[in-house]
Scaffold this motif. Structure first.
Motif, PDB file in Angstrom:
ATOM      1  N   CYS A   8      69.789   5.100  19.591  1.00  0.00           N
ATOM      2  CA  CYS A   8      69.070   4.669  20.794  1.00  0.00           C
ATOM      3  C   CYS A   8      68.943   5.780  21.828  1.00  0.00           C
ATOM      4  O   CYS A   8      68.952   5.530  23.035  1.00  0.00           O
ATOM      5  CB  CYS A   8      69.728   3.434  21.394  1.00  0.00           C
ATOM      6  SG  CYS A   8      71.468   3.666  21.845  1.00  0.00           S
ATOM      7  N   GLY A   9      68.841   7.021  21.350  1.00  0.00           N
ATOM      8  CA  GLY A   9      68.547   8.140  22.239  1.00  0.00           C
ATOM      9  C   GLY A   9      67.081   8.133  22.633  1.00  0.00           C
ATOM     10  O   GLY A   9      66.381   7.129  22.496  1.00  0.00           O
ATOM     11  N   ARG A  10      66.585   9.257  23.099  1.00  0.00           N
ATOM     12  CA  ARG A  10      65.200   9.337  23.573  1.00  0.00           C
ATOM     13  C   ARG A  10      64.210   8.897  22.501  1.00  0.00           C
ATOM     14  O   ARG A  10      63.353   8.047  22.754  1.00  0.00           O
ATOM     15  CB  ARG A  10      64.873  10.783  24.013  1.00  0.00           C
ATOM     16  CG  ARG A  10      63.413  10.977  24.432  1.00  0.00           C
ATOM     17  CD  ARG A  10      63.130  12.369  24.955  1.00  0.00           C
ATOM     18  NE  ARG A  10      63.250  13.404  23.936  1.00  0.00           N
ATOM     19  CZ  ARG A  10      62.701  14.622  24.044  1.00  0.00           C
ATOM     20  NH1 ARG A  10      62.026  14.953  25.143  1.00  0.00           N
ATOM     21  NH2 ARG A  10      62.862  15.517  23.093  1.00  0.00           N
ATOM     22  N   TRP A  11      64.321   9.454  21.297  1.00  0.00           N
ATOM     23  CA  TRP A  11      63.360   9.145  20.240  1.00  0.00           C
ATOM     24  C   TRP A  11      63.615   7.773  19.640  1.00  0.00           C
ATOM     25  O   TRP A  11      62.679   7.021  19.365  1.00  0.00           O
ATOM     26  CB  TRP A  11      63.391  10.228  19.172  1.00  0.00           C
ATOM     27  CG  TRP A  11      62.273  10.132  18.177  1.00  0.00           C
ATOM     28  CD1 TRP A  11      62.390   9.913  16.832  1.00  0.00           C
ATOM     29  CD2 TRP A  11      60.864  10.237  18.438  1.00  0.00           C
ATOM     30  NE1 TRP A  11      61.150   9.890  16.233  1.00  0.00           N
ATOM     31  CE2 TRP A  11      60.182  10.082  17.197  1.00  0.00           C
ATOM     32  CE3 TRP A  11      60.102  10.447  19.585  1.00  0.00           C
ATOM     33  CZ2 TRP A  11      58.797  10.130  17.070  1.00  0.00           C
ATOM     34  CZ3 TRP A  11      58.715  10.491  19.467  1.00  0.00           C
ATOM     35  CH2 TRP A  11      58.079  10.335  18.230  1.00  0.00           C
ATOM     36  N   GLY A  12      64.873   7.410  19.435  1.00  0.00           N
ATOM     37  CA  GLY A  12      65.191   6.096  18.879  1.00  0.00           C
ATOM     38  C   GLY A  12      64.688   4.972  19.757  1.00  0.00           C
ATOM     39  O   GLY A  12      64.109   3.988  19.275  1.00  0.00           O
ATOM     40  N   ALA A  13      64.909   5.076  21.064  1.00  0.00           N
ATOM     41  CA  ALA A  13      64.422   4.053  21.994  1.00  0.00           C
ATOM     42  C   ALA A  13      62.902   3.980  21.966  1.00  0.00           C
ATOM     43  O   ALA A  13      62.317   2.884  22.014  1.00  0.00           O
ATOM     44  CB  ALA A  13      64.917   4.341  23.406  1.00  0.00           C
ATOM     45  N   PHE A  14      62.263   5.140  21.858  1.00  0.00           N
ATOM     46  CA  PHE A  14      60.804   5.127  21.756  1.00  0.00           C
ATOM     47  C   PHE A  14      60.352   4.437  20.479  1.00  0.00           C
ATOM     48  O   PHE A  14      59.382   3.658  20.481  1.00  0.00           O
ATOM     49  CB  PHE A  14      60.216   6.539  21.797  1.00  0.00           C
ATOM     50  CG  PHE A  14      58.766   6.553  21.388  1.00  0.00           C
ATOM     51  CD1 PHE A  14      57.791   6.061  22.249  1.00  0.00           C
ATOM     52  CD2 PHE A  14      58.381   6.989  20.121  1.00  0.00           C
ATOM     53  CE1 PHE A  14      56.458   6.024  21.865  1.00  0.00           C
ATOM     54  CE2 PHE A  14      57.051   6.951  19.726  1.00  0.00           C
ATOM     55  CZ  PHE A  14      56.082   6.468  20.603  1.00  0.00           C
ATOM     56  N   LEU A  15      61.024   4.707  19.357  1.00  0.00           N
ATOM     57  CA  LEU A  15      60.646   4.073  18.097  1.00  0.00           C
ATOM     58  C   LEU A  15      60.710   2.555  18.221  1.00  0.00           C
ATOM     59  O   LEU A  15      59.823   1.836  17.737  1.00  0.00           O
ATOM     60  CB  LEU A  15      61.554   4.539  16.961  1.00  0.00           C
ATOM     61  CG  LEU A  15      61.472   6.025  16.581  1.00  0.00           C
ATOM     62  CD1 LEU A  15      62.480   6.343  15.494  1.00  0.00           C
ATOM     63  CD2 LEU A  15      60.071   6.410  16.154  1.00  0.00           C
ATOM     64  N   ALA A  16      61.767   2.062  18.873  1.00  0.00           N
ATOM     65  CA  ALA A  16      61.884   0.612  19.086  1.00  0.00           C
ATOM     66  C   ALA A  16      60.734   0.104  19.951  1.00  0.00           C
ATOM     67  O   ALA A  16      60.145  -0.948  19.664  1.00  0.00           O
ATOM     68  CB  ALA A  16      63.231   0.288  19.736  1.00  0.00           C
ATOM     69  N   TRP A  17      60.425   0.836  20.997  1.00  0.00           N
ATOM     70  CA  TRP A  17      59.293   0.476  21.870  1.00  0.00           C
ATOM     71  C   TRP A  17      57.996   0.453  21.069  1.00  0.00           C
ATOM     72  O   TRP A  17      57.192  -0.476  21.168  1.00  0.00           O
ATOM     73  CB  TRP A  17      59.182   1.478  23.013  1.00  0.00           C
ATOM     74  CG  TRP A  17      57.999   1.237  23.915  1.00  0.00           C
ATOM     75  CD1 TRP A  17      57.972   0.456  25.043  1.00  0.00           C
ATOM     76  CD2 TRP A  17      56.671   1.761  23.745  1.00  0.00           C
ATOM     77  NE1 TRP A  17      56.709   0.470  25.592  1.00  0.00           N
ATOM     78  CE2 TRP A  17      55.887   1.256  24.808  1.00  0.00           C
ATOM     79  CE3 TRP A  17      56.060   2.595  22.816  1.00  0.00           C
ATOM     80  CZ2 TRP A  17      54.536   1.561  24.968  1.00  0.00           C
ATOM     81  CZ3 TRP A  17      54.715   2.904  22.955  1.00  0.00           C
ATOM     82  CH2 TRP A  17      53.971   2.393  24.020  1.00  0.00           C
ATOM     83  N   TYR A  18      57.792   1.490  20.252  1.00  0.00           N
ATOM     84  CA  TYR A  18      56.537   1.630  19.514  1.00  0.00           C
ATOM     85  C   TYR A  18      56.344   0.527  18.487  1.00  0.00           C
ATOM     86  O   TYR A  18      55.288  -0.121  18.453  1.00  0.00           O
ATOM     87  CB  TYR A  18      56.483   2.996  18.826  1.00  0.00           C
ATOM     88  CG  TYR A  18      55.290   3.152  17.914  1.00  0.00           C
ATOM     89  CD1 TYR A  18      54.004   3.276  18.433  1.00  0.00           C
ATOM     90  CD2 TYR A  18      55.435   3.133  16.524  1.00  0.00           C
ATOM     91  CE1 TYR A  18      52.904   3.395  17.601  1.00  0.00           C
ATOM     92  CE2 TYR A  18      54.351   3.247  15.695  1.00  0.00           C
ATOM     93  CZ  TYR A  18      53.070   3.374  16.234  1.00  0.00           C
ATOM     94  OH  TYR A  18      51.979   3.479  15.401  1.00  0.00           O
ATOM     95  N   VAL A  19      57.342   0.290  17.642  1.00  0.00           N
ATOM     96  CA  VAL A  19      57.155  -0.706  16.575  1.00  0.00           C
ATOM     97  C   VAL A  19      57.063  -2.117  17.153  1.00  0.00           C
ATOM     98  O   VAL A  19      56.397  -2.990  16.589  1.00  0.00           O
ATOM     99  CB  VAL A  19      58.237  -0.602  15.480  1.00  0.00           C
ATOM    100  CG1 VAL A  19      58.088   0.698  14.702  1.00  0.00           C
ATOM    101  CG2 VAL A  19      59.632  -0.707  16.052  1.00  0.00           C
ATOM    102  N   SER A  20      57.712  -2.347  18.298  1.00  0.00           N
ATOM    103  CA  SER A  20      57.526  -3.618  18.990  1.00  0.00           C
ATOM    104  C   SER A  20      56.117  -3.716  19.561  1.00  0.00           C
ATOM    105  O   SER A  20      55.458  -4.764  19.484  1.00  0.00           O
ATOM    106  CB  SER A  20      58.560  -3.746  20.116  1.00  0.00           C
ATOM    107  OG  SER A  20      58.304  -4.885  20.909  1.00  0.00           O
ATOM    108  N   HIS A  21      55.644  -2.611  20.107  1.00  0.00           N
ATOM    109  CA  HIS A  21      54.316  -2.528  20.721  1.00  0.00           C
ATOM    110  C   HIS A  21      53.207  -2.847  19.721  1.00  0.00           C
ATOM    111  O   HIS A  21      52.173  -3.416  20.080  1.00  0.00           O
ATOM    112  CB  HIS A  21      54.133  -1.123  21.299  1.00  0.00           C
ATOM    113  CG  HIS A  21      52.837  -0.898  21.996  1.00  0.00           C
ATOM    114  ND1 HIS A  21      52.514  -1.473  23.213  1.00  0.00           N
ATOM    115  CD2 HIS A  21      51.755  -0.152  21.635  1.00  0.00           C
ATOM    116  CE1 HIS A  21      51.302  -1.081  23.574  1.00  0.00           C
ATOM    117  NE2 HIS A  21      50.814  -0.287  22.633  1.00  0.00           N
ATOM    118  N   ILE A  22      53.418  -2.475  18.445  1.00  0.00           N
ATOM    119  CA  ILE A  22      52.369  -2.718  17.442  1.00  0.00           C
ATOM    120  C   ILE A  22      52.592  -4.028  16.683  1.00  0.00           C
ATOM    121  O   ILE A  22      51.928  -4.293  15.682  1.00  0.00           O
ATOM    122  CB  ILE A  22      52.234  -1.536  16.450  1.00  0.00           C
ATOM    123  CG1 ILE A  22      53.521  -1.314  15.648  1.00  0.00           C
ATOM    124  CG2 ILE A  22      51.844  -0.265  17.199  1.00  0.00           C
ATOM    125  CD1 ILE A  22      53.394  -0.240  14.558  1.00  0.00           C
ATOM    126  N   GLY A  23      53.557  -4.856  17.149  1.00  0.00           N
ATOM    127  CA  GLY A  23      53.632  -6.225  16.656  1.00  0.00           C
ATOM    128  C   GLY A  23      54.763  -6.597  15.728  1.00  0.00           C
ATOM    129  O   GLY A  23      54.794  -7.721  15.209  1.00  0.00           O
TER     130      GLY A  23
END
Length: 321
Positions: A8-23
């Motif tokens: 859940c660092g910078r990139w990990g948190a973004f990955l969670a944001w991104y895959v949630s963002h796309i559904g």
């Protein structure tokens, strides 16, 4: 589809944001004592982004593995071997698709991360890599980019690309796992060199650095059994803008701070990659002048200005022999 993100660092948190963002349904895992996870639990945000309430947070690795059909792993490259051993102890690993979302080579062996992962998890595990250019800050502004998913199984690659593709990130199928992994790891090394040039006031040499860097690494990839043309694709040359020129690049900033004697507090994976490249240079009998110069500067305290200028003022020779 259920997707778990481990780290859940910078990139990990973004990955969670991104895959949630796309559904997708998303679970984000972090260590129980992680400051990053604590901050996300309190504020649902970090200095870069805010997570929706749909993203479930957990410090249970077993729960995260059970939840995800696809498991995205975003941790320090040098911790992957020990982390993989921990994953194997958790169990329930079958029928999962794993995607390594970091760039690096194991510093003590020179091995690619997919090799490290399979050695510890078992060669029957389905795994891929997610590589290519892009900064969290840019993606969150809606600025799109192109990235690569690669594996030894094209059907697995297609499944993951279909699950992750969007208008924000357009994925390409990686056709050369060796070239893509080595290219992605070594662009961080070239990024450190670029930062040193910036710090020394030699930024105009970054064009020469790009030309020679791609040439140098392509020779290594060919010697390792990969396709040297891959270095001119998204995983390496395609990531140069984001790594050699961006203020958001940790590796470029590390290089600049290093020559200015400023302590760099964040993770710069390229430093460990330089150690790995020293091993690979000897193993494959390939001259890597840029990587060697950086090794001398960082690990043997040689003068950065002299070492870097010597790279570009070597004896006169033909450019493409």
């Amino acid at each position: 589809m259920n997707i778990s993100v481990l780290g859940c660092g910078r990139w990990g948190a973004f990955l969670a944001w991104y895959v949630s963002h796309i559904g997708h349904k998303v679970m984000l895992w972090g260590r129980a004592n992680s400051d990053n996870l604590k901050e996300l639990r309190i504020n649902r945000s970090n200095q870069y982004l805010k997570l929706s309430r749909d993203v479930e947070l957990t410090d249970s690795l077993e729960k995260a593995i059970t939840f995800g059909d696809i498991i995205l792993i975003s941790i320090s490259a040098q911790k992957l071997r020990d982390f993989s051993k921990r994953l194997k102890e958790v169990g329930n690993l079958e029928n999962k698709k794993y995607v390594l979302c970091m760039k690096g080579l194991e510093s003590s062996t020179g091995k690619r991360l997919s090799q490290v992962f399979k050695e510890e998890m078992g060669f029957g595990i389905k795994s891929a890599v997610w590589l290519g250019p892009g900064h969290v800050q840019d993606f969150l502004k809606g600025i799109p980019n192109c990235m690569v998913i690669g594996s030894e199984d094209i059907e697995l690659t297609k499944i993951i690309v279909n699950a992750l593709n969007s208008d924000l990130i357009r994925f390409y199928y990686g056709q050369d796992l060796i070239g893509n992994e080595v290219g992605a790891a070594t662009k961080n090394v070239i990024g450190i060199a670029a930062g040193m040039l910036d710090g020394l006031g030699y930024s105009s040499l970054k064009g020469a650095l790009m030309a020679r860097g791609t040439r140098e690494i392509s020779k290594l990839v060919r010697a390792m059994g990969g396709n040297d043309i891959t270095i001119y694709g998204l995983s390496h040359l395609g990531d140069y803008e984001a790594t050699l020129f961006s203020e958001n690049s940790h590796n470029r900033q590390f290089g600049e701070d290093f020559v200015k004697n400023i302590k760099f507090e964040k993770l710069a994976e390229g430093v460990s990659t330089i150690e790995a490249l020293s091993i690979l240079s000897s193993k494959y009998n390939i001259e890597l002048p840029i990587c060697k110069a950086l090794y001398e500067v960082i690990f043997n305290n040689k003068d950065a200005a002299k070492e870097l200028l010597d790279l570009f003022l070597r004896p006169v020779k033909f450019e493409f022999i």
